[in-house]
Design a protein around this motif. Sequence first.
Motif, PDB file in Angstrom:
ATOM      1  N   GLY A  67      13.656  42.183  51.298  1.00  0.00           N
ATOM      2  CA  GLY A  67      14.840  43.178  51.527  1.00  0.00           C
ATOM      3  C   GLY A  67      16.147  43.086  50.651  1.00  0.00           C
ATOM      4  O   GLY A  67      16.962  43.657  50.944  1.00  0.00           O
ATOM      5  N   ARG A  68      15.918  42.261  49.397  1.00  0.00           N
ATOM      6  CA  ARG A  68      16.884  42.288  48.733  1.00  0.00           C
ATOM      7  C   ARG A  68      16.854  42.713  47.182  1.00  0.00           C
ATOM      8  O   ARG A  68      15.539  43.350  46.895  1.00  0.00           O
ATOM      9  N   ARG A  69      17.654  42.565  46.146  1.00  0.00           N
ATOM     10  CA  ARG A  69      17.455  42.895  44.832  1.00  0.00           C
ATOM     11  C   ARG A  69      16.527  41.915  44.234  1.00  0.00           C
ATOM     12  O   ARG A  69      16.469  40.781  44.859  1.00  0.00           O
ATOM     13  N   PHE A  70      15.940  42.227  43.216  1.00  0.00           N
ATOM     14  CA  PHE A  70      15.200  41.196  42.308  1.00  0.00           C
ATOM     15  C   PHE A  70      15.716  39.974  41.991  1.00  0.00           C
ATOM     16  O   PHE A  70      15.223  38.796  42.094  1.00  0.00           O
ATOM     17  N   THR A  71      17.145  40.133  41.471  1.00  0.00           N
ATOM     18  CA  THR A  71      17.651  38.912  40.957  1.00  0.00           C
ATOM     19  C   THR A  71      18.460  38.082  41.917  1.00  0.00           C
ATOM     20  O   THR A  71      19.070  37.185  41.617  1.00  0.00           O
ATOM     21  N   ASP A  72      18.320  38.437  43.420  1.00  0.00           N
ATOM     22  CA  ASP A  72      19.375  37.872  44.315  1.00  0.00           C
ATOM     23  C   ASP A  72      18.880  36.647  44.629  1.00  0.00           C
ATOM     24  O   ASP A  72      19.627  35.608  44.780  1.00  0.00           O
ATOM     25  N   ASN A  73      17.441  36.304  44.731  1.00  0.00           N
ATOM     26  CA  ASN A  73      17.161  34.862  44.892  1.00  0.00           C
ATOM     27  C   ASN A  73      16.262  34.248  43.728  1.00  0.00           C
ATOM     28  O   ASN A  73      15.276  33.681  43.922  1.00  0.00           O
ATOM     29  N   MET A  74      16.706  34.358  42.508  1.00  0.00           N
ATOM     30  CA  MET A  74      16.018  34.119  41.415  1.00  0.00           C
ATOM     31  C   MET A  74      15.983  32.591  41.317  1.00  0.00           C
ATOM     32  O   MET A  74      14.947  31.944  40.958  1.00  0.00           O
ATOM     33  N   GLY A  75      16.983  32.075  41.672  1.00  0.00           N
ATOM     34  CA  GLY A  75      16.781  30.435  41.552  1.00  0.00           C
ATOM     35  C   GLY A  75      15.771  29.888  42.316  1.00  0.00           C
ATOM     36  O   GLY A  75      15.035  28.831  42.014  1.00  0.00           O
ATOM     37  N   GLN A  76      15.609  30.367  43.374  1.00  0.00           N
ATOM     38  CA  GLN A  76      14.486  30.021  44.332  1.00  0.00           C
ATOM     39  C   GLN A  76      13.146  30.357  44.026  1.00  0.00           C
ATOM     40  O   GLN A  76      12.273  29.372  43.855  1.00  0.00           O
ATOM     41  N   LYS A  77      13.336  31.423  43.301  1.00  0.00           N
ATOM     42  CA  LYS A  77      11.986  31.906  42.788  1.00  0.00           C
ATOM     43  C   LYS A  77      11.600  31.065  41.628  1.00  0.00           C
ATOM     44  O   LYS A  77      10.468  30.859  41.363  1.00  0.00           O
TER      45      LYS A  77
END
Length: 212
Positions: A67-77
């Motif tokens: 439900g967010r943008r691709f870069t919002d949780n990049m650290g987690q990814k």
Amino acid sequence: MNIRSFFAAPLQQHPRPWWLPVLTLGITLYGIFVLHWDLKPIVFLFWWEVILIVGSALVRMLFALDGRRFTDNMGQKIFFLLGGLLMGATFVMFSVTFTFQAFSGNDYSALAGIGNEVRIMVAGYLLGLIVHYFGSGYFRKASPAAELMAPFVHMLVLLAFLQALTMHLIPRYPQLDQATWVAVALVVLKFAVDMLFAQIGKPLRQALQHSD
């Protein structure tokens, strides 16, 4: 039927390619009964499919937007990616360890003739991602953690049963052809676990309800 209505159909809206167990079993049975494979191609395709499962899980995790943008949780990814690569390599190693007994002998000529089957399997996994993940739009609400862990739980269950059979149960009967029974256990057990996790009945019921 246009592309939008195709992806909106109940069978395509199922978040995972529920038909993959049938495809992979069909490839194996075709190789055994039509191409007269020995044990090595069967085991090799299992190793290859474990790699495909890991790769597919990593792709699904990277593009899960939750439900967010691709870069919002990049650290987690990135953290999940590193952990997924490590776990994936571990699963591949265990897959080889538990089934290598069926890969004995010095004749590897049968592996030269399985190129088409390998390509069909790769195409099946790519089609599953395109249709059931991206085309259906499921990636927009998918959770990165769930997309990574679900396939690993699937493989963990499969390898746990496989270890019990190939490392403990089958060796208790030395009068049997050990390599053959490892391959038989691999094919039967993998299909059963794949069917359990694919939940084929759910998309089929939805499709029947939609047609009514």
